[in-house]
Write a protein that holds these residues in place. Structure first.
Motif, short mmCIF file in Angstrom:
data_model
loop_
_atom_site.label_atom_id
_atom_site.label_comp_id
_atom_site.label_asym_id
_atom_site.label_seq_id
_atom_site.Cartn_x
_atom_site.Cartn_y
_atom_site.Cartn_z
N VAL A 3 -2.48 2.43 -2.48
CA VAL A 3 -3.28 1.74 -1.48
C VAL A 3 -3.25 0.23 -1.74
O VAL A 3 -3.43 -0.21 -2.88
N LEU A 23 -11.23 -2.04 6.08
CA LEU A 23 -11.59 -0.75 5.47
C LEU A 23 -11.25 0.42 6.39
O LEU A 23 -10.79 1.47 5.93
N ASP A 26 -7.86 1.70 6.12
CA ASP A 26 -7.57 2.34 4.83
C ASP A 26 -7.06 1.38 3.76
O ASP A 26 -6.38 1.82 2.81
N ARG A 28 -7.98 -0.98 0.55
CA ARG A 28 -9.02 -1.17 -0.45
C ARG A 28 -9.42 -2.64 -0.37
O ARG A 28 -8.56 -3.52 -0.45
#
Length: 302
Positions: A3, A23, A26, A28
């Motif tokens: 990520v 967010l 997806d 971080r």
């Protein structure tokens, strides 16, 4: 696939909805703000203790600060960004500052081996959340492409304006019109109510007519419902843009009859103590001035 971590320095009124969109895509997201970080954490963000800590965890760093002084503080202050960035970093500047300031900061960032892009947001925080805001981008085309996954997570509508510093000029032009259109919406709504229509009917009809505008659609309902707080766009925030837009107009020798007529209303709102209310509250000043000029019937006028 790992990520990607995005860093944010400045997670306030505008930074928080941007972080929320990141967010939702997806990513971080790690962020720094001196205080009031609870909302960011509740959304799923990770609060860190310094700009340097953000740089240590993220290759892409978004800075979203309210003024040049605040920007300098996070860049130059203890555990600041300038001493923490390097060739792996891409900085995306969200804040609106003078072109010369942006270019000086970009040069200092480049001396560290990092790269800088400006991404001016045109739209209110709620429009950002609804993905109805626009991004005006200034910087090298290859850097825009490199940052595209991040930018796409923030907004669907994007314009690469040109070199770094061009986007802020476009943002000021947009806010120049926002000032005029908001006052025009207040005038029209006040006129309609005094003509005997309900404010709700006026909003519904005018927003779908040839006289409608984005600002009428966004702010006329707020005027009709008297919903001026919490403010997505307070007078106190617009003040900076009005000043900078006026400077740009004067610098270029432009005639500005409508802007010069609208500007005093927004400055007056601050003087009258409603600076933290949304700019839709300008209708209160229009109404007050209308009461000072009582309605004259046609028979009386004849």
């Amino acid at each position: 696939m790992p990520v990607t971590t995005i860093g944010m320095v400045g997670i306030g009124q505008l930074g928080l909805p941007i972080a929320t969109n990141l967010l939702a895509a997806d990513f971080r997201v790690v962020g720094y703000r001196r205080r009031d970080r609870e909302a960011f954490v509740e959304k799923g963000g990770i609060a860190l203790d310094s700009p340097a800590a953000v740089a240590a965890e993220a290759d892409f760093i978004l800075t979203c600060l309210p003024c040049e002084e605040a920007h300098l503080e996070v860049m130059e202050g203890p555990d600041g960004l300038l001493e923490s960035i390097g060739p792996r970093h891409s900085l995306i500047e969200i804040g609106t500052y003078r072109k010369a300031f942006k270019q000086r900061m970009a040069h200092r960032i480049e001396l560290r081996g990092a790269r800088a892009l400006e991404a001016e947001v045109s739209g209110t925080p709620s429009m950002v959340l609804q993905r109805k805001a626009s991004l005006f981008l200034g910087g090298d085309a290859d850097l825009v492409e490199h940052c595209k996954p991040v930018l796409d997570a923030i907004a669907d509508i994007q314009f690469h304006i040109g070199e770094l510093g061009c986007a802020v000029a476009m943002k000021l032009i947009a806010n120049y019109l926002l000032t005029i259109h908001t006052l025009a919406a207040a005038e029209a709504l006040n006129l309609g109510v005094r003509a005997g229509f309900s404010s709700e009917q006026l909003v519904e009809v005018i927003r779908q007519s040839a006289g409608g505008s984005t600002m009428f659609t966004v702010r006329a309902p707020m005027m009709a419902s008297r919903t001026f707080s919490p403010a997505p766009g307070p007078f106190a925030t617009l003040d900076k843009y009005i000043e900078m837009a006026g400077e740009l107009s004067e610098e270029l020798g432009c005639a500005a009859p409508l802007f010069n007529a609208a500007k005093p209303y927004f400055l007056r709102a601050i003087d009258e103590g409603i600076g933290e209310e949304d700019i839709s509250a300008v209708i209160k000043l229009i109404e007050a001035d209308s009461l000072a000029h009582p309605y004259k019937s046609k028979q009386h006028a004849d």
